[in-house]
Design a protein around this motif. Structure first.
Motif, PDB file in Angstrom:
ATOM      1  N   ALA A  50      -5.640 -34.894  78.659  1.00  0.00           N
ATOM      2  CA  ALA A  50      -6.364 -33.664  78.310  1.00  0.00           C
ATOM      3  C   ALA A  50      -5.806 -33.047  77.029  1.00  0.00           C
ATOM      4  CB  ALA A  50      -6.282 -32.674  79.464  1.00  0.00           C
ATOM      5  N   MET A  51      -4.484 -33.086  76.891  1.00  0.00           N
ATOM      6  CA  MET A  51      -3.865 -32.568  75.678  1.00  0.00           C
ATOM      7  C   MET A  51      -4.269 -33.392  74.459  1.00  0.00           C
ATOM      8  SD  MET A  51       0.237 -31.914  75.052  1.00  0.00           S
ATOM      9  CE  MET A  51       0.459 -31.835  76.829  1.00  0.00           C
ATOM     10  N   TYR A  52      -4.239 -34.708  74.629  1.00  0.00           N
ATOM     11  CA  TYR A  52      -4.576 -35.628  73.539  1.00  0.00           C
ATOM     12  C   TYR A  52      -6.018 -35.439  73.078  1.00  0.00           C
ATOM     13  CZ  TYR A  52      -4.937 -40.110  71.031  1.00  0.00           C
ATOM     14  OH  TYR A  52      -5.126 -41.088  70.080  1.00  0.00           O
ATOM     15  N   SER A  53      -6.921 -35.167  74.023  1.00  0.00           N
ATOM     16  CA  SER A  53      -8.325 -34.973  73.662  1.00  0.00           C
ATOM     17  C   SER A  53      -8.522 -33.769  72.753  1.00  0.00           C
ATOM     18  CB  SER A  53      -9.171 -34.808  74.935  1.00  0.00           C
ATOM     19  OG  SER A  53      -8.936 -33.552  75.553  1.00  0.00           O
ATOM     20  N   LYS A  54      -7.679 -32.750  72.887  1.00  0.00           N
ATOM     21  CA  LYS A  54      -7.775 -31.556  72.038  1.00  0.00           C
ATOM     22  C   LYS A  54      -7.049 -31.729  70.701  1.00  0.00           C
ATOM     23  CE  LYS A  54     -10.250 -28.800  74.528  1.00  0.00           C
ATOM     24  NZ  LYS A  54     -11.556 -28.288  74.043  1.00  0.00           N
ATOM     25  N   ILE A  55      -6.040 -32.605  70.686  1.00  0.00           N
ATOM     26  CA  ILE A  55      -5.268 -32.823  69.464  1.00  0.00           C
ATOM     27  C   ILE A  55      -5.944 -33.838  68.543  1.00  0.00           C
ATOM     28  CG2 ILE A  55      -3.048 -33.673  68.572  1.00  0.00           C
ATOM     29  CD1 ILE A  55      -1.785 -32.760  71.207  1.00  0.00           C
ATOM     30  N   LYS A  56      -6.620 -34.803  69.128  1.00  0.00           N
ATOM     31  CA  LYS A  56      -7.149 -35.944  68.385  1.00  0.00           C
ATOM     32  C   LYS A  56      -8.022 -35.551  67.186  1.00  0.00           C
ATOM     33  CE  LYS A  56      -8.876 -40.578  69.449  1.00  0.00           C
ATOM     34  NZ  LYS A  56      -9.452 -41.431  70.526  1.00  0.00           N
TER      35      LYS A  56
END
Length: 484
Positions: free
Chosen positions: A161-167
């Motif tokens: 979930a964090m990666y989806s917002k950072i990507k």
């Protein structure tokens, strides 16, 4: 009403006598404080000239600095009057460990729980009721649902979930963004989604930060401009009320949210009280983690050798596991605890040593004797005991170059799975004993994933604001856990 001259003189004379009486009391108290105490008494008392208030004004203006100054003058144990409370302050690792390991029926935390509850929610509540809900309802759920074993199933969903917002940022050539928001907004989104489910609103980040900005003033009871944070708190409480009011409980309520909804209903907790406790829980879970994430990157950016060493360690570990996508999808606590992340772990622990300054504050429910370096400290029933963690973390005998960020300070000890490499050192950033932080596993795994994702994906360049240097950061004189 018109006063006759004689009556006016009488009233004025009476007021003058009252003023003289007040001054006399203050002077007598000051003389008593300074001269009536035996110089050899133990523990020594910090003198003050104000009855009841005692040292409260000096303490509230800058608690860390005041306690450090008192320790330097009076030693590792001293007494002070603090707003009508008799407080014994201890500054040694052994004494603070005793506070954390003593039975809560002897040293109680009710007042601390109620003060935090009121500061976050704005509702005072009864001390016994607040303490009862915290100790018998909230903490047992956290103990079970945030355990190291439970985090085995939660670490990858939070990371994804964090990666989806950072990507999306990784697809930009460059971006100028505030570091705190850049690091912590995706973390807030990911934590809320996994812990509280898709039913919980995902737009609470700004309001949570607005409330957090005033938490120190709220906790210490000092004046501040409250309206923006009050509006933010009301919005969050309204959203929490809607969330807790749904008739059914499902997977959409998240890993923690479903458990709390069920427990609140099973224990017939009123909706108003449940909302207040839930808001306090969210603030406690995230505000300090946000602060540590920011300070970690500030320290790394300040020390280029540390930044490069930690990033190289991360890149090497990711490469050995295939690629970032594979790592994030399959990450487990055991993977984040491996020796290949020794420098990252050490840098986080060092950041917390320097910044996570929590003060254990307990009230004696009965007469209590504390051993400190061969001496016995008596704490009477109704008196308070306060442990200065900062004094321990900044002790040169325990930490050489204690004022410096030594990123590999904890990297050379024996590796033990599931244990932090702090053994043999007085380190209290996650508290200790029976009061060990319930969310310590989640906090460490989240902070490691923040560092891994950002250091692997991005280069950072600090930008000065006009003529003001970015280091050292300007911080408030009063702090609540983490320097703001």
């Amino acid at each position: 009403m018109v006063l006759a001259p004689t009556h006016y003189w009488y009233e004025a004379h009476k007021m003058s006598l009252l003023a003289v009486g007040v001054v006399a009391i203050v002077v007598a108290f000051a003389i008593s404080s300074f001269f009536s105490k035996d110089a050899a008494s133990f523990p020594p008392r910090v003198p003050s000239i104000l009855p009841w208030f005692g040292t409260a004004l000096s303490f509230i203006s800058n608690p860390d600095e005041f306690l450090a100054r008192c320790q330097k003058q009076y030693g590792n144990v001293f007494r002070m009057l603090l707003g009508g409370r008799e407080v014994v302050v201890v500054c040694s690792a052994a004494a603070i460990s005793s506070i954390y390991t003593t039975d809560p029926n002897t040293l109680g935390a009710q007042e601390m729980h109620q003060t935090l509850y009121y500061a976050v929610s704005g509702s005072k509540g009864s001390s016994a009721e607040v303490h009862g809900i915290v100790t018998h309802l909230i903490l047992p759920i956290l103990d079970q649902r945030l355990s190291r074993r439970a985090m085995g199933d939660l670490t990858a969903p939070i990371a994804l979930a964090m990666y989806s917002k950072i990507k999306p940022y990784a697809q930009m050539k460059s971006a100028r963004v505030p570091l705190r928001k850049f690091l912590t907004q995706p973390l807030c989104y990911a934590t809320n989604l996994v812990m509280f489910g898709s039913r919980y609103p995902q737009n609470v980040y700004e309001d949570l930060n607005t409330l957090d900005e005033t938490m120190t003033e709220r906790f210490y009871g000092v004046p501040f401009w409250f309206w923006p944070s009050e509006k933010a708190r009301r919005r969050m409480l309204g959203q929490i009320r809607d969330y807790l009011s749904t008739e059914d409980i499902s997977e959409e309520d998240g890993w923690l949210g479903a458990a709390f909804k069920r427990s609140f209903r099973d224990h017939n907790t009123g909706l108003h009280e449940a909302c207040n406790h839930f808001l306090a829980l969210q603030w406690g879970m995230q505000a300090n983690t946000f602060g540590i994430a920011l300070w970690l990157f500030l320290f790394l950016l300040r020390h280029p050798d540390a930044f490069l060493a930690v990033r190289n360690e991360i890149d090497k570990a990711i490469k050995e596991d295939g690629d970032l996508e594979s790592f994030v999808t399959n990450v487990k606590p055991q993977m984040l605890e491996r020796p290949c992340f020794a420098l990252l772990t050490s840098a986080l622990l060092e950041t917390m040593r320097l910044t996570a300054i929590f003060i254990p504050f307990r009230v004696a429910k009965s007469d209590f004797q504390l051993k400190d370096q061969g001496k016995t400290v008596t704490v009477r029933k109704g008196e308070y005991i306060l442990g200065s963690v900062q004094a321990v973390h900044m002790n040169e005998n325990s930490y050489t170059d204690h004022h410096k960020f030594v990123f590999d300070r904890f990297a050379h000890g024996e590796h033990r799975e599931g244990r932090l490499p702090t053994e043999g050192r007085p380190w209290f950033s996650f508290a200790a004993g029976k009061h060990l932080c319930k969310g310590r596993h989640m906090a460490m795994y989240e902070l490691k994933m923040v560092a891994i994702l950002y250091l692997h994906l991005f280069d950072f360049t600090p930008v000065t604001n006009g003529s003001s240097p970015w280091w050292p950061p300007r911080t408030t004189s009063r702090n609540l856990g983490i320097p703001r």
